[in-house]
Design an enzyme around this catalytic site. Structure first.
Site, short mmCIF file in Angstrom:
data_model
loop_
_atom_site.label_atom_id
_atom_site.label_comp_id
_atom_site.label_asym_id
_atom_site.label_seq_id
_atom_site.Cartn_x
_atom_site.Cartn_y
_atom_site.Cartn_z
N CYS A 42 0.84 -1.19 0.00
CA CYS A 42 0.00 0.00 0.00
C CYS A 42 0.88 1.25 0.00
O CYS A 42 1.99 1.24 0.53
CB CYS A 42 -0.90 -0.01 1.23
SG CYS A 42 -2.04 1.41 1.32
N ASP A 44 0.44 3.82 1.69
CA ASP A 44 0.41 4.45 3.00
C ASP A 44 1.83 4.74 3.50
O ASP A 44 2.70 3.85 3.49
CB ASP A 44 -0.31 3.52 3.99
CG ASP A 44 -0.67 4.22 5.29
OD1 ASP A 44 0.25 4.69 5.99
OD2 ASP A 44 -1.87 4.29 5.61
N ARG A 46 3.03 4.99 6.29
CA ARG A 46 3.43 4.28 7.51
C ARG A 46 3.90 2.86 7.24
O ARG A 46 4.27 2.14 8.18
CB ARG A 46 2.25 4.24 8.50
CG ARG A 46 1.74 5.61 8.92
CD ARG A 46 0.40 5.50 9.62
NE ARG A 46 -0.63 5.01 8.71
CZ ARG A 46 -1.90 4.75 9.06
NH1 ARG A 46 -2.27 4.93 10.32
NH2 ARG A 46 -2.78 4.33 8.16
N HIS A 98 -2.25 -3.72 5.24
CA HIS A 98 -2.00 -3.28 6.61
C HIS A 98 -3.30 -2.92 7.30
O HIS A 98 -4.24 -2.41 6.68
CB HIS A 98 -1.04 -2.09 6.65
CG HIS A 98 -1.60 -0.83 6.04
ND1 HIS A 98 -2.19 0.16 6.79
CD2 HIS A 98 -1.66 -0.41 4.75
CE1 HIS A 98 -2.59 1.13 6.00
NE2 HIS A 98 -2.28 0.81 4.75
N CYS A 101 -6.13 0.41 6.99
CA CYS A 101 -5.95 0.88 5.61
C CYS A 101 -7.05 1.86 5.22
O CYS A 101 -8.24 1.52 5.24
CB CYS A 101 -5.95 -0.31 4.66
SG CYS A 101 -5.75 0.14 2.92
#
Length: 207
Positions: A42, A44, A46, A98, A101
């Protein structure tokens, strides 16, 4: 003033630290790359693949998109997959979602969002994700989903995207050639920093 200077300064510090510990650190992959794995994750911020796996430059070939989607109609995704398998000859693919999400949550809540009325790439992408998750989402779209529901959908998304990945032509071609290729569907826990394997398929199982 918001400038690039802080990032550049941290880059110089990082490069100096690496050279101090190993004078040949950057020379190792100067002329070619030989990654052992393709990471599909992803976007993202993080969930940085190299950081959370403790990998060095040259070890991972990485593709990231919203909600770690596998789309055989997406030339960007498919070109990365083809290059990794047929030119770099990676022997492992890690498909990683994750918990928490935002893409999965948006797919769940799409009918109540202003995004649903947009004609944009993001709207189409989230709509596609909602379609892919299908009956797992229908009838279960609270305005504020509880963490357990969202986490279950994240795992469902990983398993769903995994099933699409193992049916792509580049993957099937490698398995038919009897070359080693193992594929793993994982989920990352933001709160602990741990990866968990949900599903896997090896070259031996594919024959």
């Amino acid at each position: 003033m918001n400038t690039l200077k802080p990032l550049l300064a941290r880059n110089r510090s990082w490069a100096l630290l690496k050279l101090n510990s190993d004078p040949h650190y950057f020379e190792q992959h100067l002329h070619q790359q030989q990654p052992h794995s393709l990471w599909i994750g992803c976007s993202d911020s993080r969930v940085p693949a190299e950081v959370l796996t403790g990998s060095h430059p040259g070890e991972l070939f990485v593709h990231r998109n919203i909600a770690n989607m596998v789309d055989p109609a997406d030339d960007n995704f498919m070109s990365v997959l083809q290059y990794a398998l047929h030119y770099l000859k990676v022997h492992r693919i890690v498909l990683c979602g994750h918990y928490g999400c935002g893409g999965v949550q948006a797919a769940l809540q799409l009918p109540q969002m202003a995004l649903a009325d947009e004609s944009s790439a993001l709207s189409r992408r989230i709509g596609q994700l909602r379609d892919v998750l299908g009956h797992k989402i229908e009838g279960a779209a609270p305005k504020t989903p509880d963490p357990e529901t969202l986490n279950h959908l994240v795992e469902t998304n990983v398993i769903t995207q995994f099933s699409r990945l193992v049916q792509t032509q580049p993957v099937l071609d490698v398995w038919r050639s009897q070359r080693e290729l193992n594929i793993y569907g994982c989920v990352y826990e933001l709160a602990t920093g741990h990866l968990k394997t949900l599903i896997e398929k090896t070259a031996e199982e594919a024959v």
